[in-house]
Design a protein around this motif. Structure first.
Motif, PDB file in Angstrom:
ATOM      1  N   HIS A  99       1.057  -0.981  -0.402  1.00  0.00           N
ATOM      2  CA  HIS A  99      -0.353   0.739   0.191  1.00  0.00           C
ATOM      3  C   HIS A  99       0.697   1.392  -0.075  1.00  0.00           C
ATOM      4  O   HIS A  99       2.304   1.346   0.613  1.00  0.00           O
ATOM      5  CB  HIS A  99      -0.370  -0.278   1.955  1.00  0.00           C
ATOM      6  CG  HIS A  99      -1.431  -1.280   1.496  1.00  0.00           C
ATOM      7  ND1 HIS A  99      -3.122  -1.404   0.718  1.00  0.00           N
ATOM      8  CD2 HIS A  99      -1.211  -2.284   2.018  1.00  0.00           C
ATOM      9  CE1 HIS A  99      -3.326  -2.668   1.442  1.00  0.00           C
ATOM     10  NE2 HIS A  99      -2.170  -3.439   1.969  1.00  0.00           N
ATOM     11  N   LYS A 100       0.352   2.130  -0.190  1.00  0.00           N
ATOM     12  CA  LYS A 100       1.079   3.445  -0.475  1.00  0.00           C
ATOM     13  C   LYS A 100       0.496   4.590  -0.162  1.00  0.00           C
ATOM     14  O   LYS A 100      -0.860   4.644  -0.288  1.00  0.00           O
ATOM     15  CB  LYS A 100       1.271   4.331  -2.602  1.00  0.00           C
ATOM     16  CG  LYS A 100       2.767   5.254  -2.523  1.00  0.00           C
ATOM     17  CD  LYS A 100       1.646   5.380  -4.139  1.00  0.00           C
ATOM     18  CE  LYS A 100       2.332   4.129  -5.481  1.00  0.00           C
ATOM     19  NZ  LYS A 100       3.117   5.265  -6.365  1.00  0.00           N
ATOM     20  N   VAL A 130       5.851   3.272   0.556  1.00  0.00           N
ATOM     21  CA  VAL A 130       5.216   1.378   0.396  1.00  0.00           C
ATOM     22  C   VAL A 130       5.587   0.488   1.487  1.00  0.00           C
ATOM     23  O   VAL A 130       6.507   0.202   1.860  1.00  0.00           O
ATOM     24  CB  VAL A 130       5.392   1.274  -0.932  1.00  0.00           C
ATOM     25  CG1 VAL A 130       4.648  -0.194  -1.213  1.00  0.00           C
ATOM     26  CG2 VAL A 130       5.521   2.405  -2.652  1.00  0.00           C
ATOM     27  N   ILE A 131       4.419   0.054   2.120  1.00  0.00           N
ATOM     28  CA  ILE A 131       4.122  -0.596   2.840  1.00  0.00           C
ATOM     29  C   ILE A 131       3.518  -1.961   2.483  1.00  0.00           C
ATOM     30  O   ILE A 131       2.802  -1.665   1.980  1.00  0.00           O
ATOM     31  CB  ILE A 131       4.312   0.013   4.005  1.00  0.00           C
ATOM     32  CG1 ILE A 131       3.524   0.210   4.415  1.00  0.00           C
ATOM     33  CG2 ILE A 131       5.344   0.476   4.757  1.00  0.00           C
ATOM     34  CD1 ILE A 131       2.599   1.442   5.783  1.00  0.00           C
ATOM     35  N   PHE A 143       8.618  -2.974   4.866  1.00  0.00           N
ATOM     36  CA  PHE A 143       9.288  -1.087   4.301  1.00  0.00           C
ATOM     37  C   PHE A 143       9.234  -1.946   3.199  1.00  0.00           C
ATOM     38  O   PHE A 143      10.745  -1.896   3.525  1.00  0.00           O
ATOM     39  CB  PHE A 143       9.908  -0.466   5.148  1.00  0.00           C
ATOM     40  CG  PHE A 143       9.924   0.639   4.334  1.00  0.00           C
ATOM     41  CD1 PHE A 143       9.261   1.785   5.251  1.00  0.00           C
ATOM     42  CD2 PHE A 143      10.963   0.874   3.553  1.00  0.00           C
ATOM     43  CE1 PHE A 143       9.345   3.110   4.488  1.00  0.00           C
ATOM     44  CE2 PHE A 143      11.205   2.451   3.283  1.00  0.00           C
ATOM     45  CZ  PHE A 143      10.103   3.234   3.325  1.00  0.00           C
ATOM     46  N   ASP A 144       8.044  -1.310   1.938  1.00  0.00           N
ATOM     47  CA  ASP A 144       9.010  -2.134   0.118  1.00  0.00           C
ATOM     48  C   ASP A 144       9.741  -0.315  -0.243  1.00  0.00           C
ATOM     49  O   ASP A 144      10.386  -1.318  -1.311  1.00  0.00           O
ATOM     50  CB  ASP A 144       7.707  -2.205   0.031  1.00  0.00           C
ATOM     51  CG  ASP A 144       8.211  -3.542  -0.983  1.00  0.00           C
ATOM     52  OD1 ASP A 144       8.314  -4.306  -0.307  1.00  0.00           O
ATOM     53  OD2 ASP A 144       8.013  -3.309  -1.986  1.00  0.00           O
ATOM     54  N   GLY A 145       9.483   0.631  -0.101  1.00  0.00           N
ATOM     55  CA  GLY A 145      10.401   1.814  -0.160  1.00  0.00           C
ATOM     56  C   GLY A 145       9.295   2.628  -0.454  1.00  0.00           C
ATOM     57  O   GLY A 145       9.067   3.018   0.633  1.00  0.00           O
TER      58      GLY A 145
END
Length: 145
Positions: A99-100, A130-131, A143-145
């Motif tokens: 999700h952003k 983005v998580i 934590f994806d970015g």
């Protein structure tokens, strides 16, 4: 009488805190706690090199090796949890549980050093993050970015 009232209030507070913990998914609780430990610092509003050097060492990210990069989210956990309610998007690993959302962050990037003596550059900004979220209700776990 006052002691009994204080005890009752403390007991009520403990029950509320436990209740909040119980709504978190048991399988993802440790991942959620790890996410909080590694990426959430709602108390700070800085973004300096001193901040990064201090927090990376204090939070144990300089041993056994210097962590190359870490992002700290500077928002309360309620705002971060709300990101999990946004539209699903694809994560870097291909799963569709990311999700952003826009939050204030501090990015800490390693510049030099050796374990225990790592030096970081800090940069604060408000930006999209983005998580990945899991559970019912969904909570942040990566934590994806």
């Amino acid at each position: 009488m006052a002691l009994q009232k204080t005890f009752s209030l403390l007991l009520l507070l403990l029950q509320m805190l436990l209740g909040l913990g119980l709504v978190q998914p048991s399988y993802g609780q440790s991942m959620y706690q790890q996410f909080l430990r590694q990426h959430v610092d709602s108390e700070e509003t800085g973004g300096t090199d001193l901040y990064c050097n201090t927090i990376m060492q204090t939070w144990g990210m300089t041993r056994p090796t210097c962590k190359q990069f870490n992002t700290f989210i500077q928002a309360d956990i309620g705002a971060i949890n709300n990101i999990c309610r946004n539209l699903n998007i694809q994560c870097k690993n291909g799963k569709m549980n990311c999700h952003k959302g826009v939050v204030r962050v501090i990015d800490c990037r390693l510049t030099t050093g050796s374990p225990g003596n790592c030096r970081y550059e800090g940069r604060g900004s408000s930006r999209n993050v983005v998580i990945a979220c899991d559970g019912k209700p969904p909570v942040p776990v990566h934590f994806d970015g």
